[in-house]
Design a protein around this motif. Structure first.
Motif, PDB file in Angstrom:
ATOM      1  N   GLU A 320       0.845  -1.367  -0.005  1.00 15.88           N
ATOM      2  CA  GLU A 320      -0.060   0.141  -0.029  1.00 15.88           C
ATOM      3  C   GLU A 320       0.867   1.246   0.026  1.00 15.88           C
ATOM      4  O   GLU A 320       0.602   2.185  -0.592  1.00 15.88           O
ATOM      5  CB  GLU A 320      -0.961  -0.041   1.283  1.00 15.88           C
ATOM      6  CG  GLU A 320      -1.870  -0.973   1.167  1.00 15.88           C
ATOM      7  CD  GLU A 320      -1.605  -2.498   1.450  1.00 15.88           C
ATOM      8  OE1 GLU A 320      -0.120  -2.438   1.879  1.00 15.88           O
ATOM      9  OE2 GLU A 320      -2.249  -3.467   1.344  1.00 15.88           O
ATOM     10  N   GLU A 321       1.905   1.215   0.824  1.00 17.91           N
ATOM     11  CA  GLU A 321       3.050   2.363   0.849  1.00 17.91           C
ATOM     12  C   GLU A 321       3.402   2.760  -0.415  1.00 17.91           C
ATOM     13  O   GLU A 321       3.632   3.684  -0.879  1.00 17.91           O
ATOM     14  CB  GLU A 321       3.812   2.291   1.908  1.00 17.91           C
ATOM     15  CG  GLU A 321       3.292   2.234   3.253  1.00 17.91           C
ATOM     16  CD  GLU A 321       3.978   1.845   4.326  1.00 17.91           C
ATOM     17  OE1 GLU A 321       4.179   2.383   5.440  1.00 17.91           O
ATOM     18  OE2 GLU A 321       5.355   1.233   4.124  1.00 17.91           O
ATOM     19  N   GLN A 322       4.006   1.589  -0.972  1.00 13.53           N
ATOM     20  CA  GLN A 322       4.449   1.865  -2.519  1.00 13.53           C
ATOM     21  C   GLN A 322       3.597   2.330  -3.423  1.00 13.53           C
ATOM     22  O   GLN A 322       4.034   3.264  -4.199  1.00 13.53           O
ATOM     23  CB  GLN A 322       5.025   0.190  -2.944  1.00 13.53           C
ATOM     24  CG  GLN A 322       6.196  -0.230  -2.166  1.00 13.53           C
ATOM     25  CD  GLN A 322       6.591  -1.472  -2.722  1.00 13.53           C
ATOM     26  OE1 GLN A 322       5.650  -2.358  -3.326  1.00 13.53           O
ATOM     27  NE2 GLN A 322       7.760  -1.822  -2.809  1.00 13.53           N
ATOM     28  N   HIS A 323       2.631   1.790  -3.554  1.00 11.79           N
ATOM     29  CA  HIS A 323       1.525   2.434  -4.317  1.00 11.79           C
ATOM     30  C   HIS A 323       1.042   3.803  -4.227  1.00 11.79           C
ATOM     31  O   HIS A 323       1.203   4.475  -4.884  1.00 11.79           O
ATOM     32  CB  HIS A 323       0.099   1.629  -4.322  1.00 11.79           C
ATOM     33  CG  HIS A 323       0.173   0.135  -4.679  1.00 11.79           C
ATOM     34  ND1 HIS A 323      -0.619  -0.827  -4.519  1.00 11.79           N
ATOM     35  CD2 HIS A 323       1.344  -0.589  -5.404  1.00 11.79           C
ATOM     36  CE1 HIS A 323      -0.292  -2.079  -5.034  1.00 11.79           C
ATOM     37  NE2 HIS A 323       1.034  -1.890  -5.418  1.00 11.79           N
ATOM     38  N   LYS A 324       1.079   4.074  -2.970  1.00 13.64           N
ATOM     39  CA  LYS A 324       0.577   5.538  -2.586  1.00 13.64           C
ATOM     40  C   LYS A 324       2.170   6.536  -3.073  1.00 13.64           C
ATOM     41  O   LYS A 324       1.926   7.570  -3.536  1.00 13.64           O
ATOM     42  CB  LYS A 324       0.461   5.913  -1.097  1.00 13.64           C
ATOM     43  CG  LYS A 324       0.199   7.361  -0.845  1.00 13.64           C
ATOM     44  CD  LYS A 324      -0.395   7.350   0.634  1.00 13.64           C
ATOM     45  CE  LYS A 324      -0.729   9.063   0.835  1.00 13.64           C
ATOM     46  NZ  LYS A 324       0.537   9.808   0.858  1.00 13.64           N
ATOM     47  N   ALA A 325       3.090   6.184  -2.678  1.00 13.78           N
ATOM     48  CA  ALA A 325       4.460   6.639  -3.008  1.00 13.78           C
ATOM     49  C   ALA A 325       4.644   7.049  -4.816  1.00 13.78           C
ATOM     50  O   ALA A 325       4.834   7.849  -5.035  1.00 13.78           O
ATOM     51  CB  ALA A 325       5.722   5.759  -2.769  1.00 13.78           C
ATOM     52  N   ALA A 326       4.051   5.746  -5.555  1.00 13.91           N
ATOM     53  CA  ALA A 326       3.972   5.997  -6.785  1.00 13.91           C
ATOM     54  C   ALA A 326       2.952   7.190  -7.325  1.00 13.91           C
ATOM     55  O   ALA A 326       3.299   8.002  -8.223  1.00 13.91           O
ATOM     56  CB  ALA A 326       3.875   4.749  -7.455  1.00 13.91           C
ATOM     57  N   TYR A 327       1.922   7.131  -6.607  1.00 10.33           N
ATOM     58  CA  TYR A 327       0.779   8.034  -6.939  1.00 10.33           C
ATOM     59  C   TYR A 327       1.230   9.549  -6.501  1.00 10.33           C
ATOM     60  O   TYR A 327       1.223  10.507  -7.161  1.00 10.33           O
ATOM     61  CB  TYR A 327      -0.496   7.989  -6.173  1.00 10.33           C
ATOM     62  CG  TYR A 327      -1.541   8.933  -6.683  1.00 10.33           C
ATOM     63  CD1 TYR A 327      -2.076   8.856  -7.816  1.00 10.33           C
ATOM     64  CD2 TYR A 327      -1.940   9.769  -5.645  1.00 10.33           C
ATOM     65  CE1 TYR A 327      -3.024   9.917  -8.113  1.00 10.33           C
ATOM     66  CE2 TYR A 327      -3.199  10.618  -5.711  1.00 10.33           C
ATOM     67  CZ  TYR A 327      -3.522  10.755  -6.804  1.00 10.33           C
ATOM     68  OH  TYR A 327      -4.586  11.426  -7.311  1.00 10.33           O
TER      69      TYR A 327
END
Length: 611
Positions: A320-327
């Motif tokens: 989840e943290e990776q996906h939000k960081a990409a966004y």
């Protein structure tokens, strides 16, 4: 609580004869905004002073009011006296807690300026006091501050740009680090900015065109009649000795030009949503988000710290943290040149490339969108290629999990294709050009746009010429010319056809597709100057490479000659030169045809030569 004094100040400056009670109304409206809370907080002292001045002005106005000459009842007189006394007695001081939290914000900014990451509890304490409890509310603050920076950049002093930039960086840092979920709550903006996308969807694009050139305006300005024109067009009109409104013919008492900022914002948004390039005029492009700096030294430090934080999240965070960081990286790379440079220095590109193989559609889309934004710089292009990113990007172009991801992949290839070496590399990948063709055929307009401009860039390498012909691109382009209602897509299609026609095999393929009547009709119906120039370039190349077949067909088309003659006066310099050459070719053919059909002894018919 505090309020946005700057907007109020602008209104006062714009309306110097404004009445006190209207000033109070404007100031109270600004106080009630829910998207500029941190700016209101740090400006509380200014607002307190303005309220005090306004109360004194109201008291003075009521004191000199000639009630004796007015036919009013006793109750009204008593009410006026009561309001006057209250205005004199009123003391508007800044709340103690407002002062405390405002000082806290300034201390946090000082720590950021020294390269020190503040405690999350201190940041959260500020947001809780302001009532900001979600990602969407925090992002609303960022959008407000971004708009204020844009407005401040239009002033000659640009006094608050640095401080506003620092506050915006503060809020972006909070948005990225304090909220784990990107909530999709609608963002309502008091100034109506949240409805701008809905407004654009029901907008008639013709309303965005200059009445003089019929092209989308870049720098719209309004004259005294209330009509709006592109600055460069109306200036040429005035310099030609005209002192009338081009639309109404009304004589102008003044030739002053007032920038139409609201319309310019709409045009920029319309172009962004439809993939149309919007080039700011050099003398008026003061937007801090498009400059190489961050607006202030503190904002630069915050951005560098944030870039490192996000890259670490990309590499070692939870899913989840990776996906939000990409966004978040996608958002940051979209809005600022400086943001992009910080993320490149933080080594974000290799981590983003890893996400292109993700089975999560949103993660893949955010990663490729961020890479597209990053690929605008030379250093980023080199890192992508050296990291083996080209095959991954082409893979998304072919089999992206969402059409939007494929669209962004095409955009990334467009920027990479600006380097000659990379143009060759892209062309040699077997499924790159076929995938671009498929995107033009099946994608939405924005995807078509990205694919077309990428093909045009690839054609700058001669080796890619036969590859584009081999996949059968020409019939697809002809179909776009007849079916699309978007001038930018028609222009891009003509640009590709004109480039292909420069070689004999391209000319043969275009003629074999039966395109001549279509091209002649398009030239007669177009309003866009660039499209007309490409159209004439295409026809001229066809005449030069295969004149025996092409010229007789074109010479019969009287509407084509009319369009060519109009270009001699209305076209660009290059369009005029090419139109003149084409007219000369057609007239020479007509002269020879007339001479061969003429009976012996009859004087030859005279033709006018255009040089």
């Amino acid at each position: 609580m505090v309020h946005k004094s700057k907007e109020y100040t602008r209104r006062i400056l714009n309306f110097p004869a404004i009445r006190p009670y209207e000033s109070v109304q404007f100031l109270l409206e600004d106080c009630s905004r829910d998207d500029g809370r941190i700016w209101m907080l740090v400006k509380s002292e200014n607002v307190s002073t303005q309220f005090h001045v306004l109360m004194r002005s109201i008291a003075v106005a009521l004191d000199v009011l000639p009630l004796d000459r007015l036919d009013v009842c006793v109750e009204v007189r008593e009410l006026v006296e009561f309001v006057r006394r209250q205005a004199l007695r009123e003391k508007i001081d800044v709340d103690v807690d407002d002062r405390r939290v405002s000082r806290k914000v300034l201390r946090v900014l000082d720590r950021f300026g020294n390269g020190i990451v503040p405690e999350s509890s201190n940041l959260m304490g500020v947001l809780e006091y302001l009532g900001i409890r979600s990602w969407a509310e925090c992002n609303k603050e960022v959008k407000f501050l971004e708009g204020e920076i844009g407005q401040e950049c239009l002033t000659s002093e640009k006094r608050d740009v640095g401080f506003l930039s620092s506050l915006m960086a503060f809020m972006i840092y909070c948005r990225c680090t304090l909220f784990s979920v990107v909530d999709s709550a609608p963002i309502r903006q008091s100034d109506g900015g949240g409805c701008i996308s809905d407004l654009i969807r029901c907008l008639n694009p013709d309303d965005l065109r200059c009445p003089i050139t019929l092209e989308i305006m870049i720098d719209p300005v309004t004259i005294s009649t209330g009509h709006t024109y592109d600055r460069s067009s109306i200036m040429r009109w005035f310099k030609s000795g005209n002192h009338t409104c081009p639309k109404t013919g009304e004589r102008l008492m003044s030739v002053d030009l007032v920038p139409n900022l609201a319309l310019k914002r709409l045009i920029r948004q319309y172009c962004s949503e439809n993939g149309i390039p919007f080039v700011e005029t050099g003398g008026h492009n003061n937007d801090i988000t498009r400059s190489p700096g961050a607006g202030s030294a503190i904002a630069e430090q915050v951005t560098a710290l944030l870039a490192s934080f996000l890259v670490v999240r990309l590499m070692a965070g939870t899913s989840e943290e990776q996906h939000k960081a990409a966004y978040e990286i996608r958002l940051l790379t979209k809005t600022s040149v400086f943001n992009r440079s910080c993320l490149v220095e933080a080594d974000a590109i290799p981590s983003l490339l890893n996400f292109l193989s993700s089975s999560n559609p949103a993660a893949q889309e955010n990663a490729i969108a961020a890479l597209m934004n990053l690929s605008k710089s030379s250093k980023s292009k080199r890192i992508m290629i050296e990291s083996g990113g080209l095959d991954l990007i082409v893979g998304v172009l072919n089999k992206g999990l969402r059409m939007e991801a494929r669209q962004h992949a095409a955009g990334t290839l467009f920027y990479l294709a600006s380097v000659e070496e990379y143009r060759k590399m892209i062309g040699k990948i077997p499924n790159a050009i076929p995938a671009l063709k498929e995107l033009v055929r099946d994608g939405p307009d924005r995807a078509k746009k990205n694919a077309l401009v990428t093909i045009f860039g690839l054609l700058m390498n001669p080796e890619n010429h036969w590859r584009v012909l081999a996949v059968g691109f020409i019939p697809l382009l002809i179909n776009l010319l007849t079916s699309s209602r978007r001038e930018d897509l028609i222009t891009d299609s003509l640009a590709i056809l004109a480039t292909l026609a420069e070689k004999l095999d391209g000319t043969m393929a275009i003629i074999s597709a039966g395109t001549l009547p279509v091209i002649a009709e398009v030239l007669s119906s177009l309003n866009c100057r660039a499209a007309k120039e490409y159209c004439v370039s295409l026809l001229l190349a066809l005449c030069i490479n295969d004149g025996a077949d092409v010229v007789p067909l074109l010479a019969k088309n009287q509407s084509l000659l009319v369009a060519l003659y109009s270009l001699l006066t209305d076209g660009t310099a290059r369009a005029r030169k090419k139109a003149s050459s084409l007219i000369r070719i057609l007239h020479t053919f007509n002269e020879k045809s007339s001479s061969s059909l003429m009976a012996p002894g009859l004087p030859p018919e005279q033709f006018i030569h255009v040089w």
